[in-house]
Every structure is written in structure tokens, then in C-alpha cells.
Design a protein around this motif. Structure first.
Motif, PDB file in Angstrom:
ATOM      1  N   LEU A   1       0.844  -1.192   0.000  1.00 33.50           N
ATOM      2  CA  LEU A   1       0.000   0.000   0.000  1.00 33.50           C
ATOM      3  C   LEU A   1       0.878   1.239   0.000  1.00 33.50           C
ATOM      4  O   LEU A   1       1.676   1.443   0.922  1.00 33.50           O
ATOM      5  N   ILE A   2       0.760   2.056  -1.036  1.00 32.27           N
ATOM      6  CA  ILE A   2       1.517   3.301  -1.099  1.00 32.27           C
ATOM      7  C   ILE A   2       0.901   4.270  -0.085  1.00 32.27           C
ATOM      8  O   ILE A   2      -0.298   4.538  -0.114  1.00 32.27           O
ATOM      9  N   LEU A   3       1.740   4.789   0.815  1.00 35.40           N
ATOM     10  CA  LEU A   3       1.290   5.715   1.864  1.00 35.40           C
ATOM     11  C   LEU A   3       1.551   7.162   1.492  1.00 35.40           C
ATOM     12  O   LEU A   3       0.838   8.055   1.933  1.00 35.40           O
ATOM     13  N   GLY A   4       2.610   7.393   0.731  1.00 37.32           N
ATOM     14  CA  GLY A   4       2.987   8.765   0.400  1.00 37.32           C
ATOM     15  C   GLY A   4       4.288   8.788  -0.371  1.00 37.32           C
ATOM     16  O   GLY A   4       4.697   7.786  -0.962  1.00 37.32           O
ATOM     17  N   HIS A   5       4.957   9.931  -0.324  1.00 36.12           N
ATOM     18  CA  HIS A   5       6.164  10.139  -1.118  1.00 36.12           C
ATOM     19  C   HIS A   5       7.131  11.047  -0.371  1.00 36.12           C
ATOM     20  O   HIS A   5       6.712  12.003   0.279  1.00 36.12           O
ATOM     21  N   ILE A   6       8.406  10.744  -0.495  1.00 34.11           N
ATOM     22  CA  ILE A   6       9.475  11.571   0.063  1.00 34.11           C
ATOM     23  C   ILE A   6      10.295  12.111  -1.097  1.00 34.11           C
ATOM     24  O   ILE A   6      10.720  11.348  -1.971  1.00 34.11           O
ATOM     25  N   ASP A   7      10.484  13.418  -1.121  1.00 31.90           N
ATOM     26  CA  ASP A   7      11.242  14.059  -2.189  1.00 31.90           C
ATOM     27  C   ASP A   7      12.720  14.115  -1.808  1.00 31.90           C
ATOM     28  O   ASP A   7      13.159  15.025  -1.111  1.00 31.90           O
ATOM     29  N   ALA A   8      13.446  13.100  -2.261  1.00 33.72           N
ATOM     30  CA  ALA A   8      14.893  13.041  -2.035  1.00 33.72           C
ATOM     31  C   ALA A   8      15.490  12.273  -3.211  1.00 33.72           C
ATOM     32  O   ALA A   8      14.797  11.491  -3.860  1.00 33.72           O
ATOM     33  N   ASP A   9      16.774  12.483  -3.470  1.00 28.11           N
ATOM     34  CA  ASP A   9      17.368  11.789  -4.607  1.00 28.11           C
ATOM     35  C   ASP A   9      17.603  10.318  -4.279  1.00 28.11           C
ATOM     36  O   ASP A   9      17.687   9.915  -3.123  1.00 28.11           O
ATOM     37  N   ALA A  10      17.703   9.526  -5.321  1.00 30.26           N
ATOM     38  CA  ALA A  10      17.816   8.071  -5.183  1.00 30.26           C
ATOM     39  C   ALA A  10      19.045   7.667  -4.377  1.00 30.26           C
ATOM     40  O   ALA A  10      18.990   6.712  -3.606  1.00 30.26           O
TER      41      ALA A  10
END
Length: 115
Positions: free
Chosen positions: A91-100
Motif C-alpha cells: 500500500l503506497i502511503l505517500g512520497h518523500i522528495d529526495a534523490d535516489a
């Protein structure tokens, strides 16, 4: 819902979606987790308790930066590479904006409600 994330001491902007599982996860915050690599695609950590899976959205293939819950194991996954397929148990909960690179080498993540 905007949240605050710190990856190995470096801040990153992040957000949670409006799913029941994401709202349940938000109830655990603030949370600091030690991460370990899994399949050279994601960093994983155990949560203090299982999250609700009721009302789960349709499965979607995870993308780099996605924060997800893997229901069978009850753990959190932070993807640093795109996943190869959709999985009904993820289940996708959200997203974090950071580089791989930052996501792929992370040892510790702290997640808090946005102030």
C-alpha cells in the motif's frame, strides 16, 4: 497531508496520501526507524504495530521516493528505485522528495507530522 522527514540527519519534504493506511500511519508519528536494504530496490523497517488495510486503493507499482506499507510483514518500505510491478499487499502511503542516492544509502529515517 504534509509530513516532515529527516534521512540520516538531512531534511526532506514529504507527504502522505489520504488512504486509511496512511492516516493510521500518521497516528504513529513521530517515528524514528532504522532502515536496511531489501532487494537493492527499497529500504525497509519494522513498524511498532500493523496498519489498517481496509479501504486500500488499487495496487500501483511503487516509484522511487514512495513510502509504502507491506501488509504481510507489517513493515514500512522506502523505495529508492522504481518497483517492477503492482502488488495488492503493498500500500503506497505517500512520497518523500529526495534523490535516489540519499534514499538508497539511508540508515535512519525520522518522520514527524508537519509543524
Amino acid at each position: 497531508m504534509d509530513i516532515s522527514a529527516t534521512i540520516d540527519g538531512r531534511p526532506a519534504s514529504a507527504s502522505l496520501n489520504d488512504s486509511p493506511a496512511a492516516r493510521d500511519f500518521a497516528g504513529l508519528l513521530p517515528l524514528t526507524l532504522d532502515l536496511e536494504d531489501f532487494h537493492q530496490t527499497e529500504r525497509i523497517a519494522d513498524l511498532p504495530r500493523r496498519l489498517t488495510t481496509s479501504g486500500a486503493p488499487e495496487p500501483a507499482a511503487p516509484k522511487a521516493g514512495d513510502l509504502a506499507y507491506y501488509a504481510p510483514w507489517g513493515n514500512l518500505a522506502l523505495f529508492y528505485r522504481d518497483g517492477d510491478s503492482a502488488n495488492a499487499d503493498l500500500l503506497i502511503l505517500g512520497h518523500i522528495d529526495a534523490d535516489a542516492d540519499q534514499l538508497g544509502t539511508a540508515d535512519r529515517i525520522t518522520i514527524e507530522a508537519a509543524s
